[in-house]
Design an enzyme around this catalytic site. Structure first.
Site, PDB file in Angstrom:
ATOM      1  N   PRO A   2       0.824  -1.215   0.000  1.00 45.73           N
ATOM      2  CA  PRO A   2       0.000   0.000   0.000  1.00 45.73           C
ATOM      3  C   PRO A   2       0.858   1.266   0.000  1.00 45.73           C
ATOM      4  O   PRO A   2       1.911   1.314   0.645  1.00 45.73           O
ATOM      5  CB  PRO A   2      -0.796  -0.122   1.303  1.00 45.73           C
ATOM      6  N   GLU A   3       0.410   2.265  -0.738  1.00 45.67           N
ATOM      7  CA  GLU A   3       1.121   3.542  -0.740  1.00 45.67           C
ATOM      8  C   GLU A   3       0.551   4.432   0.362  1.00 45.67           C
ATOM      9  O   GLU A   3      -0.413   4.081   1.048  1.00 45.67           O
ATOM     10  CB  GLU A   3       1.027   4.177  -2.123  1.00 45.67           C
ATOM     11  N   LYS A  52       4.395   5.221   4.952  1.00 42.55           N
ATOM     12  CA  LYS A  52       3.742   3.919   4.940  1.00 42.55           C
ATOM     13  C   LYS A  52       3.659   3.299   6.332  1.00 42.55           C
ATOM     14  O   LYS A  52       3.411   2.099   6.466  1.00 42.55           O
ATOM     15  CB  LYS A  52       4.486   2.987   3.985  1.00 42.55           C
ATOM     16  N   ARG A 121      14.058   8.890  10.727  1.00 43.32           N
ATOM     17  CA  ARG A 121      14.580   8.184   9.554  1.00 43.32           C
ATOM     18  C   ARG A 121      13.657   8.260   8.340  1.00 43.32           C
ATOM     19  O   ARG A 121      14.022   7.788   7.257  1.00 43.32           O
ATOM     20  CB  ARG A 121      14.889   6.732   9.898  1.00 43.32           C
TER      21      ARG A 121
END
Length: 276
Positions: A2-3, A52, A121
Site C-alpha cells: 500500500p502507498e 507507509k 529516519r
C-alpha cells in the site's frame, strides 16, 4: 505494498472507531501477545500515518507501530466479534467495533524514544502539513541517482510508492533516469505540489487516479482501465499500450529493483547538464 494514501485512510478510520475509548487488545496468532498485553485496556489517544507507517498512540506514551508491507491487511466490523479466522496478529475491540490485523511486516509497541527514531529516519510525507519539502529537495539536488529511485526512497519522500513515482514523473515530463542534481527548486516545487495533490485525491477516493480530465475514459471514449489496483493512470502497468497523450507505446524497464514505466516521447532524456 500500500502507498501512503492508504495508510492515511486507515489512520483516519481507526481514529473514528476507537480514539477516546479504552481498547481491548489480543493476539489470536500469538506473535503479538506481549505487545497486546501492554496496551490491553488502555485508552487510544490518537492515530497518525507517516509515509507507509501507521501509529496508534495510547495513554502512558505507548505506541503501536504497524507497517503492512506486501501482505498486511486490516479487516473490521461491528460487535460481536467473530471467531478468529486465519493468522490474526492483532485484534482490537472497543466502542462497538472490532479490528483485525493480518500479515504485517511490523506490529510492535514502541516507547517514545523509538517513535522519535522512526520519525527521524523517514522523509517528508506529502500528506502531512508538517512535511518539509525543502529538506527532501536538498537531498535530491545533492544526488546523482535517478529521480525515480530518489522518489522511492522513504528516507527522502515518505509514502510515495511505485505508482505515484511513475505517474508524477510522467506528468512532469521527466525521464525516470533524470539525475537529482538536475532538479532545481522551482521544478521540485511543481513535482511536490503535484504529488501532494494526487495523494490527497487518493485519500479522498480510496484509489489512485492520475489522469487529467481530458484523458479520462469518458473524455476519450475508451474503455476504463481494468487492474487490481484500480484507478486511471498514464504509464503504470501499461507497457506496449499507446500513451494517452501522444500515442507512443509505453515502455517498461527495471530500476532500483522495481519496474518503472514511461513514455519515450513525453518523457525524453534530459540532454546536457541543464537544470530542469
Amino acid at each position: 505494498m500500500p502507498e501512503g494514501h492508504t495508510i492515511h485512510r486507515l489512520a483516519t478510520r481507526h481514529r473514528e472507531l476507537f480514539v477516546g475509548n479504552p481498547v481491548a487488545a489480543s493476539s489470536p496468532q500469538g506473535r503479538f501477545a506481549t505487545g497486546a498485553a501492554l496496551i490491553d485496556g488502555r485508552v487510544l489517544r490518537d492515530t497518525e500515518a507517516i509515509g507507509k507507517h501507521l501509529l496508534h498512540h495510547y495513554e502512558d506514551d505507548r505506541t503501536v507501530h504497524v507497517h503492512l508491507g506486501l501482505y498486511g491487511k486490516f479487516t473490521e466490523g461491528e460487535l460481536p466479534v467473530p471467531g478468529p479466522v486465519g493468522q490474526i496478529r492483532m485484534r482490537l475491540t472497543g466502542s462497538g467495533h472490532w479490528l483485525d490485523l493480518r500479515g504485517p511486516t511490523a506490529c510492535e509497541v514502541l516507547e517514545p524514544a523509538a517513535v522519535a527514531l522512526l520519525r527521524a529516519r523517514l522523509g517528508a510525507d506529502p500528506l502531512r502539513d508538517d512535511a518539509d519539502p525543502a529538506a527532501a529537495h536538498a537531498r535530491i539536488r545533492a544526488s546523482t541517482k535517478p529521480l525515480f529511485a530518489l522518489l522511492m526512497d522513504q528516507s527522502i519522500v515518505a509514502g510515495c510508492g511505485l505508482i505515484y513515482a511513475n505517474e508524477v514523473l510522467f506528468r512532469a515530463g521527466l525521464a525516470p533516469e533524470t539525475p537529482g542534481t538536475a532538479i532545481g527548486a522551482a521544478r521540485w516545487t511543481e513535482i511536490w505540489d503535484d504529488l501532494r495533490a494526487l495523494m490527497k485525491e487518493g485519500v479522498a477516493r480510496g484509489r489512485i487516479d492520475t489522469v487529467h480530465t481530458e484523458h479520462t475514459p469518458e473524455a476519450m471514449s475508451r474503455a476504463p482501465r481494468v487492474d487490481r489496483h484500480g484507478g486511471e493512470v498514464y504509464v503504470y502497468r501499461r507497457p506496449g499500450q499507446p500513451c494517452l497523450v501522444c500515442g507512443t507505446a509505453i515502455a517498461r524497464g527495471p530500476m532500483a529493483g522495481r519496474n518503472l514505466y514511461w513514455c519515450p516521447t513525453c518523457q525524453p532524456p534530459l540532454r546536457g547538464s541543464r537544470t530542469a
